[in-house]
Design an enzyme around this catalytic site. Structure first.
Site, PDB file in Angstrom:
ATOM      1  N   GLY A  13       0.825  -1.205   0.000  1.00 21.07           N
ATOM      2  CA  GLY A  13       0.000   0.000   0.000  1.00 21.07           C
ATOM      3  C   GLY A  13       0.856   1.251   0.000  1.00 21.07           C
ATOM      4  O   GLY A  13       2.024   1.233  -0.399  1.00 21.07           O
ATOM      5  N   GLY A  16       4.030   0.768   2.325  1.00 21.75           N
ATOM      6  CA  GLY A  16       4.937  -0.224   1.764  1.00 21.75           C
ATOM      7  C   GLY A  16       5.580   0.248   0.476  1.00 21.75           C
ATOM      8  O   GLY A  16       6.789   0.083   0.267  1.00 21.75           O
ATOM      9  N   HIS A 179       1.643   3.432  21.284  1.00 18.43           N
ATOM     10  CA  HIS A 179       1.404   4.321  20.143  1.00 18.43           C
ATOM     11  C   HIS A 179      -0.066   4.729  20.163  1.00 18.43           C
ATOM     12  O   HIS A 179      -0.942   3.986  19.728  1.00 18.43           O
ATOM     13  CB  HIS A 179       1.737   3.576  18.851  1.00 18.43           C
ATOM     14  CG  HIS A 179       1.553   4.396  17.609  1.00 18.43           C
ATOM     15  ND1 HIS A 179       2.149   5.619  17.426  1.00 18.43           N
ATOM     16  CD2 HIS A 179       0.839   4.156  16.479  1.00 18.43           C
ATOM     17  CE1 HIS A 179       1.818   6.098  16.244  1.00 18.43           C
ATOM     18  NE2 HIS A 179       1.017   5.237  15.649  1.00 18.43           N
TER      19      HIS A 179
END
Length: 313
Positions: A13, A16, A179
């Site tokens: 995507g 990546g 996170h």
């Protein structure tokens, strides 16, 4: 014959694909982009597009797109970006369960075809997905790295640099913990070329910067209208890979498996680490005041609650 280093990226995507482009330009190793069967064109198309930029940028990196997981064979590093984003109407629990299954299956495949690799996890919720990859792969803890801290710290440093109108290169700061909304920027350890940030920015403004850092991903999502951040996340992964392949011994925030560090055990979340050829070579424990320590424990508890909603063998 010279053995070329190999990096496989699972998920072609935005993140990546951007990571593959950065790595190709830096010639850190040959690249394989892996996608699902129904997205074969995306993996192969992006790989070819990057490859065709080589004569212009001046790199000789091999970039290959595939839907065959076996093509990760003998990778030195495997980056896991595969997973689904949270969709409208989807609960957080549904997102966690769906991505946990994807990460678990992928980690098992990595263990089969690239058993000596280092795994870098970016799939969200990344702290728990890093834990999933650690448990499913059976890899030693130093070869499982979750990445969010470099990204979170980059946002934090950017906002401070903007506030002070100084070079971001002169801003040093760390972000620990999970996170998300409970992440902990270490204000007392934040300096501008050696000068404590508290001497330069008011407490109220620092609090605003911390809150903006915690909401950094959501801010990008809102501005884009569709999708999420990918330039900065991909660059954060590149920095980790560069530290590994060049054995730089960089002090970088990474999601690591903890065994008593910071009073936490059997959990993965963000801490300062030394990154080198072996992966996470050391976890650094920094001095904290009581308030910071309690905030970090709160962050660990939030990550543990998500982790405990899943069943690990």
């Amino acid at each position: 014959m010279v053995n070329r280093r190999k990096i496989s990226i699972i998920g072609a995507g935005h993140t990546g694909g951007t990571l593959a482009f950065i790595l190709a330009q830096k010639e850190l190793g040959d690249i394989v982009l892996i996608e699902r069967q129904q997205s074969e064109g995306m993996a192969k198309g992006k790989a070819l597009d990057i490859l065709e930029s080589g004569p212009i940028w001046g790199f000789d990196t091999s970039v290959h797109g595939s839907v065959n997981i076996e093509d990760i064979k003998d990778s030195d590093i495997v980056v896991m970006t595969a997973g689904i984003p949270r969709k409208s109407g989807m609960t957080r629990e549904e997102l966690v369960q769906t991505n946990e299954q994807i990460v678990r299956e992928t980690a098992l495949q990595i263990a089969t075809y690239a058993p000596h690799s280092i795994i870098i996890v970016l799939t969200n919720p990344v702290d728990v997905m890093t834990y999933t990859a650690f448990k499913a792969s059976g890899f030693p803890k130093e070869r499982i790295i979750g990445q969010s801290g470099i990204l979170d710290a980059a946002r934090y440093r950017t906002f401070i640099a903007q506030e002070l109108n100084v070079s971001v290169k002169d801003v040093n700061g760390f972000v620990l913990g999970g996170h998300g909304d409970t992440m902990l920027p270490l204000i007392n350890n934040t300096h501008i070329n050696g000068i404590p940030v508290k001497h330069l920015i008011s407490e109220e403004k620092i609090d605003q910067i911390v809150e903006r850092t915690r909401k950094g991903g959501a801010e990008i999502v809102a501005l884009l209208g569709q999708g999420s951040a990918y330039y900065a996340p991909a660059t954060a992964i590149y920095e980790t890979i560069d530290a590994i392949f060049n054995d730089r011994k960089r002090l970088l925030p990474s999601i690591a498996y903890l065994e008593g560090e910071y009073g936490c055990s059997d959990i993965c979340f963000g801490v300062p680490t030394i990154i080198g050829y072996q992966g996470i070579e050391k976890i650094i424990e920094v001095d904290m005041n009581n308030d910071e320590y309690q905030q970090l424990q709160h962050s660990a508890q939030a990550v543990s609650e998500v982790k405990n909603s899943l069943k690990f063998k």
